[in-house]
Scaffold this motif. Structure first.
Motif, PDB file in Angstrom:
ATOM      1  N   PRO A  55      55.959  57.044  38.371  1.00 30.92           N
ATOM      2  CA  PRO A  55      55.134  57.851  39.291  1.00 30.92           C
ATOM      3  C   PRO A  55      53.884  58.437  38.649  1.00 30.92           C
ATOM      4  CG  PRO A  55      57.158  59.005  38.684  1.00 30.92           C
ATOM      5  CD  PRO A  55      57.301  57.613  38.176  1.00 30.92           C
ATOM      6  N   ARG A  56      53.865  58.572  37.306  1.00 32.38           N
ATOM      7  CA  ARG A  56      52.695  59.178  36.672  1.00 32.38           C
ATOM      8  C   ARG A  56      51.478  58.274  36.707  1.00 32.38           C
ATOM      9  NH1 ARG A  56      52.442  62.141  31.254  1.00 32.38           N
ATOM     10  NH2 ARG A  56      50.405  62.488  32.225  1.00 32.38           N
ATOM     11  N   ALA A  57      51.656  57.004  37.106  1.00 25.76           N
ATOM     12  CA  ALA A  57      50.519  56.086  37.159  1.00 25.76           C
ATOM     13  C   ALA A  57      49.443  56.589  38.114  1.00 25.76           C
ATOM     14  CB  ALA A  57      50.990  54.704  37.602  1.00 25.76           C
ATOM     15  N   ARG A  58      49.862  57.270  39.194  1.00 29.16           N
ATOM     16  CA  ARG A  58      48.900  57.731  40.192  1.00 29.16           C
ATOM     17  C   ARG A  58      48.109  58.949  39.727  1.00 29.16           C
ATOM     18  NH1 ARG A  58      49.633  55.679  45.349  1.00 29.16           N
ATOM     19  NH2 ARG A  58      51.495  54.397  45.651  1.00 29.16           N
ATOM     20  N   THR A  59      48.602  59.673  38.746  1.00 20.62           N
ATOM     21  CA  THR A  59      47.950  60.925  38.342  1.00 20.62           C
ATOM     22  C   THR A  59      47.435  60.901  36.913  1.00 20.62           C
ATOM     23  OG1 THR A  59      50.109  61.832  37.668  1.00 20.62           O
ATOM     24  CG2 THR A  59      49.376  62.255  39.921  1.00 20.62           C
ATOM     25  N   SER A  60      47.748  59.862  36.154  1.00 18.55           N
ATOM     26  CA  SER A  60      47.382  59.866  34.734  1.00 18.55           C
ATOM     27  C   SER A  60      45.895  59.611  34.511  1.00 18.55           C
ATOM     28  CB  SER A  60      48.197  58.814  33.971  1.00 18.55           C
ATOM     29  OG  SER A  60      48.017  57.539  34.569  1.00 18.55           O
ATOM     30  N   ILE A  61      45.249  58.875  35.418  1.00 18.94           N
ATOM     31  CA  ILE A  61      43.815  58.578  35.278  1.00 18.94           C
ATOM     32  C   ILE A  61      43.103  59.047  36.549  1.00 18.94           C
ATOM     33  CG2 ILE A  61      42.106  56.710  35.109  1.00 18.94           C
ATOM     34  CD1 ILE A  61      44.036  55.147  33.455  1.00 18.94           C
ATOM     35  N   PRO A  62      42.035  59.835  36.411  1.00 21.14           N
ATOM     36  CA  PRO A  62      41.301  60.305  37.598  1.00 21.14           C
ATOM     37  C   PRO A  62      40.771  59.125  38.428  1.00 21.14           C
ATOM     38  CG  PRO A  62      40.615  61.498  35.620  1.00 21.14           C
ATOM     39  CD  PRO A  62      41.486  60.386  35.154  1.00 21.14           C
ATOM     40  N   GLY A  63      40.869  59.267  39.766  1.00 21.63           N
ATOM     41  CA  GLY A  63      40.388  58.210  40.645  1.00 21.63           C
ATOM     42  C   GLY A  63      41.128  56.896  40.460  1.00 21.63           C
ATOM     43  N   TRP A  64      42.450  56.986  40.239  1.00 18.92           N
ATOM     44  CA  TRP A  64      43.263  55.807  39.913  1.00 18.92           C
ATOM     45  C   TRP A  64      43.120  54.705  40.965  1.00 18.92           C
ATOM     46  CZ3 TRP A  64      45.554  53.129  36.393  1.00 18.92           C
ATOM     47  CH2 TRP A  64      46.661  52.318  36.661  1.00 18.92           C
ATOM     48  N   GLY A  65      43.164  55.051  42.241  1.00 26.76           N
ATOM     49  CA  GLY A  65      43.085  54.042  43.290  1.00 26.76           C
ATOM     50  C   GLY A  65      41.754  53.298  43.279  1.00 26.76           C
ATOM     51  N   GLU A  66      40.639  54.055  43.170  1.00 26.48           N
ATOM     52  CA  GLU A  66      39.331  53.405  43.143  1.00 26.48           C
ATOM     53  C   GLU A  66      39.163  52.554  41.888  1.00 26.48           C
ATOM     54  OE1 GLU A  66      36.242  56.242  43.572  1.00 26.48           O
ATOM     55  OE2 GLU A  66      36.850  56.883  45.580  1.00 26.48           O
ATOM     56  N   GLN A  67      39.723  53.023  40.785  1.00 33.67           N
ATOM     57  CA  GLN A  67      39.617  52.255  39.530  1.00 33.67           C
ATOM     58  C   GLN A  67      40.353  50.931  39.646  1.00 33.67           C
ATOM     59  OE1 GLN A  67      37.635  53.405  37.356  1.00 33.67           O
ATOM     60  NE2 GLN A  67      37.963  55.545  36.786  1.00 33.67           N
ATOM     61  N   VAL A  68      41.542  50.947  40.230  1.00 35.40           N
ATOM     62  CA  VAL A  68      42.318  49.711  40.388  1.00 35.40           C
ATOM     63  C   VAL A  68      41.594  48.756  41.334  1.00 35.40           C
ATOM     64  CG1 VAL A  68      44.476  48.743  41.290  1.00 35.40           C
ATOM     65  CG2 VAL A  68      44.531  50.785  39.833  1.00 35.40           C
ATOM     66  N   ALA A  69      41.045  49.284  42.440  1.00 32.03           N
ATOM     67  CA  ALA A  69      40.331  48.436  43.397  1.00 32.03           C
ATOM     68  C   ALA A  69      39.140  47.756  42.737  1.00 32.03           C
ATOM     69  CB  ALA A  69      39.878  49.267  44.601  1.00 32.03           C
ATOM     70  N   ALA A  70      38.366  48.509  41.965  1.00 35.18           N
ATOM     71  CA  ALA A  70      37.203  47.929  41.298  1.00 35.18           C
ATOM     72  C   ALA A  70      37.623  46.883  40.269  1.00 35.18           C
ATOM     73  CB  ALA A  70      36.386  49.032  40.625  1.00 35.18           C
ATOM     74  N   LEU A  71      38.716  47.156  39.558  1.00 34.32           N
ATOM     75  CA  LEU A  71      39.184  46.201  38.549  1.00 34.32           C
ATOM     76  C   LEU A  71      39.626  44.890  39.194  1.00 34.32           C
ATOM     77  CD1 LEU A  71      39.887  45.676  35.568  1.00 34.32           C
ATOM     78  CD2 LEU A  71      42.166  46.596  36.032  1.00 34.32           C
ATOM     79  N   LEU A  72      40.276  44.969  40.342  1.00 34.50           N
ATOM     80  CA  LEU A  72      40.746  43.757  41.009  1.00 34.50           C
ATOM     81  C   LEU A  72      39.582  42.842  41.391  1.00 34.50           C
ATOM     82  CD1 LEU A  72      43.573  45.215  43.266  1.00 34.50           C
ATOM     83  CD2 LEU A  72      43.859  43.565  41.417  1.00 34.50           C
ATOM     84  N   THR A  73      38.443  43.426  41.749  1.00 34.89           N
ATOM     85  CA  THR A  73      37.301  42.593  42.133  1.00 34.89           C
ATOM     86  C   THR A  73      36.722  41.844  40.941  1.00 34.89           C
ATOM     87  OG1 THR A  73      35.725  44.422  41.846  1.00 34.89           O
ATOM     88  CG2 THR A  73      36.708  44.131  44.028  1.00 34.89           C
ATOM     89  N   THR A  74      37.045  42.257  39.706  1.00 33.64           N
ATOM     90  CA  THR A  74      36.550  41.522  38.536  1.00 33.64           C
ATOM     91  C   THR A  74      37.332  40.241  38.286  1.00 33.64           C
ATOM     92  OG1 THR A  74      38.011  42.663  36.944  1.00 33.64           O
ATOM     93  CG2 THR A  74      35.906  43.717  37.449  1.00 33.64           C
ATOM     94  N   SER A  75      38.330  39.964  39.110  1.00 35.34           N
ATOM     95  CA  SER A  75      39.043  38.685  38.988  1.00 35.34           C
ATOM     96  C   SER A  75      38.242  37.545  39.594  1.00 35.34           C
ATOM     97  CB  SER A  75      40.401  38.772  39.698  1.00 35.34           C
ATOM     98  OG  SER A  75      40.209  38.896  41.100  1.00 35.34           O
ATOM     99  N   GLY A  76      37.310  37.875  40.503  1.00 35.89           N
ATOM    100  CA  GLY A  76      36.589  36.842  41.216  1.00 35.89           C
ATOM    101  C   GLY A  76      37.378  36.270  42.377  1.00 35.89           C
ATOM    102  N   LEU A  77      38.690  36.505  42.391  1.00 36.17           N
ATOM    103  CA  LEU A  77      39.549  35.985  43.450  1.00 36.17           C
ATOM    104  C   LEU A  77      39.782  37.011  44.554  1.00 36.17           C
ATOM    105  CD1 LEU A  77      42.187  34.187  41.219  1.00 36.17           C
ATOM    106  CD2 LEU A  77      40.534  33.087  42.712  1.00 36.17           C
ATOM    107  N   VAL A  78      39.542  38.282  44.258  1.00 36.56           N
ATOM    108  CA  VAL A  78      39.715  39.369  45.223  1.00 36.56           C
ATOM    109  C   VAL A  78      38.363  40.041  45.406  1.00 36.56           C
ATOM    110  CG1 VAL A  78      40.833  41.584  45.677  1.00 36.56           C
ATOM    111  CG2 VAL A  78      42.122  39.733  44.617  1.00 36.56           C
ATOM    112  N   LEU A  79      37.999  40.344  46.644  1.00 33.84           N
ATOM    113  CA  LEU A  79      36.718  40.995  46.892  1.00 33.84           C
ATOM    114  C   LEU A  79      36.888  42.108  47.910  1.00 33.84           C
ATOM    115  CD1 LEU A  79      35.411  39.584  49.816  1.00 33.84           C
ATOM    116  CD2 LEU A  79      35.685  37.652  48.281  1.00 33.84           C
ATOM    117  N   SER A  80      35.921  43.002  47.885  1.00 40.02           N
ATOM    118  CA  SER A  80      35.925  44.131  48.812  1.00 40.02           C
ATOM    119  C   SER A  80      35.176  43.737  50.066  1.00 40.02           C
ATOM    120  CB  SER A  80      35.253  45.344  48.162  1.00 40.02           C
ATOM    121  OG  SER A  80      35.198  46.429  49.060  1.00 40.02           O
TER     122      SER A  80
END
Length: 871
Positions: free
Chosen positions: A488-513
């Protein structure tokens, strides 16, 4: 243009100052963030980031001016950007000032339109959204981030073929343009089907965009035959909590919708007499839950029946992957005519290549070379699929001097490697920037390390979510999976965790916003990764008696269509990942029933590691196997399959049905050769060796595939009979041989044999051929690949021509403007000459490998080439 440029300059300048102001405060700036900020209560404006990008693209000439009805949105954006820039709004930059810029930016016909015929603001705003959407690719291919050109510039219109439903025949001609079908009211509602990547979504997007643009330019909504498009997805309608009627009404009105449930009543005031609403529903197959899809199908067909009974001017177009026969009958009873999107033909493939690479140099040469490589790789059937044609074009651009993959699996994998390589620096930079956010917290640092090490696992999980759920929330799925893995600490350990994960996923080239949510660039890629995820659950050793293997094998052999395809794809991934176990699996399959043989054929066709005995065993049993197995054999890259299919197709000793199956299979990779044999088969003029008998002046039949006078020939057919030709035959067709050598379409062994026979039987023509090759190899106006082919052929002639070939190869290898693969190929060719050329090639490749601008994938290829030279 001056007015449009003035608005563009104002907005771009203001955006730049807003971006600088955000960065000065340590905040992130993006157009998506601006669109989200405008939705706050203070502004209460809905503006899509993509639509904003269409107003102020990088190139002002491509700017799409906002309509006067969007003045409120532009003014809210101006206010927001001034706040972010930290500067007061100048008095001279008033709302009226920006409204005047918007008016000046309108197209000429739009500015001159009579206000009495103007579209209602609600409808104009809706049509603008659809027009903009019609310029966006339904899947993103180029660089994994976006296409260089708008969809309308690259799109090659496909026709629709009339299909039969419930055993009834259709007398509608084949290959009908969609506009012609829509202009005929008696055609009623349409059910449009196409396989994965077959072009149905592209067709729907372009149709909606084009019709919307037409209405906006005319500034009228009415007149007999006017179509008002309403484009949406089946997933949107299926997940709407308040029903299809309200979902369609809300789509048109947006936030201004007043709650009327019936679509026809809600939009009645927007539609003058004589016009027709065209409801376009895309992706019915993407509603994965059977119950949800059945409910949506029932609701759509009920609305369609009501529209015809009430004589309401509403038509439906529903697009889907091929549906089950029972689902088609439901649409047929509701008055839908069934159509199939016609695949690309050879001419459309060439047109697509010309549009993709552009008319400016070196575009035309690249397009020609791309088509040539696709034919060499035997991709004719795959290139008929628009998605695969786009993927192949992207792969060709990444590695222009490498032969294209010979099957769909390899094509997807090479494109995936291209995306991961192109995005690797961006992804690593992003992960490195996450580390400071961890603030030395062990849990946070563990999250960053997990994302780096298990990034592919996260993508595969999202792929499974995409293929099993209707309109999935991929970000929510990703965060839930990470919480399961990290706690459960994954959601609170890094500020803006959700936005950070979303941005990282787009660097795969296979997932886009897209539209404030994440999605895969195309469902086909999600299916590819999902099959890989399933294959990774299998034990590393093939054991058909184990529980894990029994389950997937039963699905592949006995399962229904969708599950069987998924299971077979999982077996394919396993085979490529475990070559030794692939051989054991093929041996087991080839000892089974026809269904087992079909799976074996599928694996062999997609390039699964196999011994020659596996191919031979499959081909030996082929005459007694069903048509699917013949089609699989047609995809084999193995030369023995080509020879066998040609033998069966051209020999009169075999039954007609078997010969037709062989012809169809042969046409998959060798369409020209199959057409030649088909023509002879039809006219009963097959010669002794299954080839047409071209008449020489003496009247005696030769072994040539076609006479020189016919002006067309098939290289593979000429090579087949090369050794059997007499010197007289060679001299009679020497110009054809010369063309083949200079075109660069032959493999090295075939080219060597051709040059030997040419110089032996017609030395004068051989000399002229060498002179032509010298001109090609020495010309800097020709593509490096063509120069390289000519230089390699010139080496075969020896003597003084060898000096010219070496000079040409050196020129290619040292040209810094050429791509590294071209320079690598030239250096390897020089190294093959031995002596001092090996040392030169070694120095050049070492220099290229050590350059900072060299990409990691290319650096690996250079080091491998160096190792081979040293060996």
């Amino acid at each position: 243009m001056a007015g449009r440029s003035g608005l563009w300059e104002e907005l771009r300048s203001l955006e730049r100052r807003a971006s600088e102001g955000r960065r000065a405060q340590g905040l992130h700036y993006s157009r998506r963030a601006a669109a989200q900020a405008l939705r706050d209560r203070r502004f209460n404006v809905r503006l899509d980031a993509k639509r904003l990008s269409s107003w102020i693209p990088d190139d002002p000439a491509k700017a799409v001016a906002p309509s006067p009805a969007n003045g409120d949105k532009v003014w809210a954006l101006v206010q927001l950007w001034h706040e972010w820039a930290g500067a007061p709004l100048p008095a001279m930059r008033s709302r009226r000032y920006f409204q005047s810029l918007i008016e000046e930016a309108q197209p000429g016909r739009l500015r001159r339109a009579c206000t009495a015929t103007r579209l209602p603001d609600v409808l104009e705003d809706f049509l603008e959204r659809q027009r903009d959407h019609g310029e966006l690719w339904p899947y993103v291919i180029h660089d994994g981030s976006g296409a260089r050109l708008s969809l309308s510039e690259v799109h090659v219109p496909q026709t629709l073929d009339a299909s039969t439903v419930a055993g009834e025949t259709s007398d509608v001609s084949q290959g009908v343009p969609v506009d012609e079908i829509l202009s005929s009211p008696e055609q009623g509602h349409l059910l449009v089907e196409a396989g994965p990547g077959g072009g149905k979504s592209t067709l729907m997007a372009r149709l909606a965009g084009r019709l919307s643009q037409l209405l906006l330019l005319q500034q009228r909504c009415g007149g007999e035959g006017s179509l008002i498009p309403v484009w949406t997805t089946a997933s949107y309608l299926a997940t709407a909590h308040d029903g299809v009627d309200l979902a369609l009404s809300r789509l048109v009105y947006g936030r201004a919708y007043d709650g009327e449930r019936r679509f026809t009543k809600a939009v009645g005031g927007l539609m003058p007499e004589g016009s027709t609403w065209l409801i376009m529903v895309d992706g019915l197959d993407e509603v994965s839950a059977v119950g949800e899809r059945a409910h949506l199908t029932q609701r759509l067909t009920t609305l369609a029946v009501q529209a015809r009974a009430d004589e309401a001017r509403t038509r439906f177009v529903v697009a889907s992957r091929p549906l089950h026969r029972l689902e088609r009958i439901v649409f047929h009873r509701a008055g839908f005519s069934r159509w199939a999107v016609a695949p690309f033909d050879a001419g459309q493939v060439r047109e697509f290549a010309a549009r993709w690479f552009g008319a400016e140099e070196p575009g035309p040469g690249q397009a020609q070379e791309f088509v040539r490589q696709a034919e060499l790789a035997g991709l004719q059937e795959l290139m008929a699929n628009p998605l695969l044609a786009a993927v192949a074009a992207a792969v060709f651009e990444a590695w222009p001097d490498r032969v294209l993959p010979a099957n769909q699996y390899a094509l997807y994998e090479q494109y995936r490697a291209y995306l991961m390589s192109a995005k690797s620096l961006q992804r690593e930079t992003y992960l490195s920037c996450l580390a400071p956010s961890a603030l030395r917290d062990p849990a946070a640092l563990g999250c960053v390390r997990f994302l780096r090490e298990r990034f592919d696992d996260l993508l595969r999980h999202l792929a499974l979510t995409t293929v099993t759920e209707t309109s999935p929330d991929l970000l929510h799925s990703a965060l839930s999976w990470l919480t399961e893995q990290l706690g459960p600490r994954a959601r609170t350990s890094i500020p803006g965790w959700g936005e950070q994960v979303a941005a990282l996923l787009t660097t795969s080239g296979l997932v886009l916003s897209s539209e404030d949510r994440l999605r895969f660039l195309h469902v086909s890629f999600a299916e590819h990764l999902a099959a890989e995820a399933q294959s990774l659950r299998l034990p590393d050793q093939f054991d058909p008696t184990s529980r894990e293997w029994t389950g997937v094998l039963e699905q592949a052999i006995l399962g229904k269509e969708v599950r069987a395809q998924t299971a077979r794809a999982a077996l394919l991934h396993f085979a490529h990942r475990n070559p030794l176990e692939s051989a054991r699996m093929l041996t087991w399959l080839q000892q089974g029933t026809e269904r087992h043989q079909q799976i074996a054929g599928f694996l062999l066709a997609e390039g699964s590691p196999a011994a020659p005995a596996h191919v031979a065993s499959f081909l030996d049993r082929l005459p007694s196997l069903p048509p699917d197995c013949w089609r699989a054999a047609g995809h084999f890259a193995d030369s023995s399959a080509h020879e066998m299919l040609r033998s069966y197709a051209s020999s009169s000793d075999h039954p007609k049905a078997l010969r037709l199956q062989a012809l169809a299979a042969l046409a998959i990779r060798h369409p020209g050769e199959a057409e030649e044999i088909r023509a002879c088969f039809a006219s009963h003029q097959l010669g002794e060796h299954g080839l047409p008998a071209a008449q020489t002046p003496s009247g005696e039949g030769t072994m040539l595939p076609l006479s020189a006078a016919d002006g067309c020939w098939e290289p593979s057919a000429l090579i087949t009979v090369l050794e059997q030709l007499t010197s007289e035959d060679v001299r009679a067709t020497a110009t054809l041989f010369s063309e083949l050598v200079c075109e660069g379409t032959l493999e090295s062994a075939e080219r060597s044999a051709m040059i030997y026979r040419l110089c032996e039987a017609a030395p004068e023509e051989g000399h002229r051929t060498a002179e032509r090759l010298q001109d090609i190899a020495s010309s800097t106006q020709i593509t490096p690949w063509a120069r390289l082919d000519a230089a390699e052929a010139l080496i075969e002639f020896g003597g003084s021509y060898l000096t010219t070939a070496i000079a040409a190869l050196t020129s290619i290898a040292e040209n810094q403007h050429y791509a590294i693969p071209s320079r690598l190929a030239a250096a390897e060719c020089l190294g093959g000459l031995g002596g001092q050329h090996v040392d030169y090639a070694h120095r050049l490749l070492s220099h290229l490998a050590q350059q900072e601008s060299t990409q990691p994938v290319q650096r690996m290829e250079l080091w491998e080439a160096l190792a081979q030279l040293q060996g």
